[in-house]
Scaffold this motif. Sequence first.
Motif, PDB file in Angstrom:
ATOM      1  N   LYS A   2       0.826  -1.204   0.000  1.00 40.21           N
ATOM      2  CA  LYS A   2       0.000   0.000   0.000  1.00 40.21           C
ATOM      3  C   LYS A   2       0.860   1.253   0.000  1.00 40.21           C
ATOM      4  O   LYS A   2       1.602   1.515   0.954  1.00 40.21           O
ATOM      5  N   ARG A  31      -7.024   6.118  -3.421  1.00 36.73           N
ATOM      6  CA  ARG A  31      -5.698   5.587  -3.705  1.00 36.73           C
ATOM      7  C   ARG A  31      -5.753   4.221  -4.376  1.00 36.73           C
ATOM      8  O   ARG A  31      -5.013   3.955  -5.323  1.00 36.73           O
ATOM      9  N   GLY A  32      -6.644   3.361  -3.866  1.00 39.33           N
ATOM     10  CA  GLY A  32      -6.751   2.009  -4.420  1.00 39.33           C
ATOM     11  C   GLY A  32      -7.112   2.044  -5.902  1.00 39.33           C
ATOM     12  O   GLY A  32      -6.466   1.416  -6.731  1.00 39.33           O
ATOM     13  N   ILE A  58      -2.577   0.443  -4.570  1.00 34.18           N
ATOM     14  CA  ILE A  58      -2.610  -0.764  -3.743  1.00 34.18           C
ATOM     15  C   ILE A  58      -2.454  -1.992  -4.630  1.00 34.18           C
ATOM     16  O   ILE A  58      -3.220  -2.177  -5.573  1.00 34.18           O
ATOM     17  N   GLU A  62     -17.033  -5.742   4.231  1.00 38.36           N
ATOM     18  CA  GLU A  62     -16.433  -4.421   4.450  1.00 38.36           C
ATOM     19  C   GLU A  62     -17.481  -3.444   4.961  1.00 38.36           C
ATOM     20  O   GLU A  62     -18.573  -3.345   4.405  1.00 38.36           O
TER      21      GLU A  62
HETATM   22  P1  GDP Z   1      -7.983   3.379  -0.344  1.00 34.71           P
HETATM   23  O1  GDP Z   1      -8.320   3.172  -1.776  1.00 34.71           O
HETATM   24  O2  GDP Z   1      -6.902   4.381  -0.158  1.00 34.71           O
HETATM   25  O3  GDP Z   1      -9.183   3.681   0.487  1.00 34.71           O
HETATM   26  O4  GDP Z   1      -7.351   1.993   0.178  1.00 34.71           O
HETATM   27  P2  GDP Z   1      -7.851   0.842   1.163  1.00 34.71           P
HETATM   28  O5  GDP Z   1      -6.773   0.534   2.115  1.00 34.71           O
HETATM   29  O6  GDP Z   1      -9.183   1.150   1.731  1.00 34.71           O
HETATM   30  O7  GDP Z   1      -7.982  -0.406   0.189  1.00 34.71           O
HETATM   31  C1  GDP Z   1      -8.881  -0.397  -0.900  1.00 34.71           C
HETATM   32  C2  GDP Z   1      -9.528  -1.746  -1.043  1.00 34.71           C
HETATM   33  O8  GDP Z   1      -8.538  -2.756  -1.218  1.00 34.71           O
HETATM   34  C3  GDP Z   1     -10.322  -2.175   0.177  1.00 34.71           C
HETATM   35  O9  GDP Z   1     -11.641  -1.665   0.181  1.00 34.71           O
HETATM   36  C4  GDP Z   1     -10.296  -3.686   0.047  1.00 34.71           C
HETATM   37  O10 GDP Z   1     -11.343  -4.103  -0.789  1.00 34.71           O
HETATM   38  C5  GDP Z   1      -8.967  -3.964  -0.636  1.00 34.71           C
HETATM   39  N1  GDP Z   1      -8.007  -4.433   0.363  1.00 34.71           N
HETATM   40  C6  GDP Z   1      -7.196  -3.694   1.166  1.00 34.71           C
HETATM   41  N2  GDP Z   1      -6.493  -4.500   1.987  1.00 34.71           N
HETATM   42  C7  GDP Z   1      -6.875  -5.780   1.715  1.00 34.71           C
HETATM   43  C8  GDP Z   1      -6.529  -7.056   2.234  1.00 34.71           C
HETATM   44  O11 GDP Z   1      -5.716  -7.209   3.133  1.00 34.71           O
HETATM   45  N3  GDP Z   1      -7.138  -8.148   1.674  1.00 34.71           N
HETATM   46  C9  GDP Z   1      -8.049  -8.029   0.668  1.00 34.71           C
HETATM   47  N4  GDP Z   1      -8.617  -9.106   0.185  1.00 34.71           N
HETATM   48  N5  GDP Z   1      -8.405  -6.838   0.170  1.00 34.71           N
HETATM   49  C10 GDP Z   1      -7.837  -5.722   0.679  1.00 34.71           C
END
Ligand code: GDP
Length: 357
Positions: free
Chosen positions: A45, A53-54, A59, A98
């Motif tokens: 990440k 970000r995702g 990510i 989630e």
């Molecule tokens: P953001 O885009 O900055 O909000 O990043 P997040 O940390 O919320 O991650 C985005 C998405 O990636 C999450 O909503 C999850 O669906 C997925 N994700 C993040 N960490 C994991 C993990 O450890 N396992 C799985 N399966 N999915 C993850």
Amino acid sequence: MKMLEYEAKSVFSTYGIPVPKGALIRAPEEVTAHLPAMGDGVVLKAQVDVGGRGKAGGILMADNGSAIETARELFSREIKGVPVREILVEERLAIEHEYYVSIAIDRSSKQPVVLFADAGGVEIESDVTAIRKVVVSPLLHDIPPFLMREILGGAPKELAPVINSLYHVFQEKDAMLAEINPLVTTSRGVYAADAKLIVDDNALARQGIAVNRDLSEREREAEQHGFSYVELDGTIGVIGNGAGLTMSTLDLIEYYNGQAANFLDVGGGADQERVKHAVRLVASMPKVSVIVVNLLGGITRCDEVAKGIIAAGVAPTVIVRMAGTNEAEGRRLLAEGGYKMLESMDAAVKAAMEVRR
Ligand code: GDP
Ligand code: MN
């Protein structure tokens, strides 16, 4: 000031909120040392202060065998223009569901408000109707059970202690926002898969934070001098005394279809030194080609201002409008130094429009 995910997670963790096993790396090879502790797969990440970000490619999932390659790929990316210098390596969770939870200040009731949604994750903003909103009195140390039930609706009870701990974080860290999106359930329990924490800028000293990283170098310098200073996008620098006069200068620039580069209020009784610093600060913005100085001489003396402008000796054209104490002497000094002093702010702003690039 915004905390990065890994910093927020470390705070959350001290409050008893379960977070995935994780480690921060600054180079791809560093990932190797952490793999044995992580299990079968990892999530990489990017630690960048960027929304969505995702979705923007910040990510990446990796197997232990491909972790270095994937880390190298992520370090080479820019996420919405922000280069990736730090990556949080985390164990991959087997997510069952989630949820979304955040705590902020509700401006109308002036109290903390808990927002909760049964469907968290990256699409949360597209369905705001599904978010429940519950206001909690800041006098309460814990979220009372009847409110917790309202927050959770049909969501599992095991989320309650996490939400209550998040409320403690929010209160004790002087937060503007404490958010977990997604808050996830797994067969091993509940985890904060992501974390966001914004600390009120006015509470940084109390929180032991010496430097506000969200400020630009110039904004930090302005803070040291006690100027009210905001950076904007335009090319015309603005220095005024008093928020009202400075704002009306911005308005007038807008009226003549110009774009102000900043707002800077030097405050009352500005002497030569202060004016010099203000002029140099505004001139240091690369985009600025002209500076409008609009001051009312009351306790501020126009001759002091003139001396400050001359002492600053900056490259951008400085156009001055001032009236009041020692005006004649100020005008004489400015003329001697080759600076334009105009009779009205209208004339000064118009003149700036001619000069700007
Ligand atoms: P953001 O885009 O900055 O909000 O990043 P997040 O940390 O919320 O991650 C985005 C998405 O990636 C999450 O909503 C999850 O669906 C997925 N994700 C993040 N960490 C994991 C993990 O450890 N396992 C799985 N399966 N999915 C993850
Ligand atoms: Mn998230």
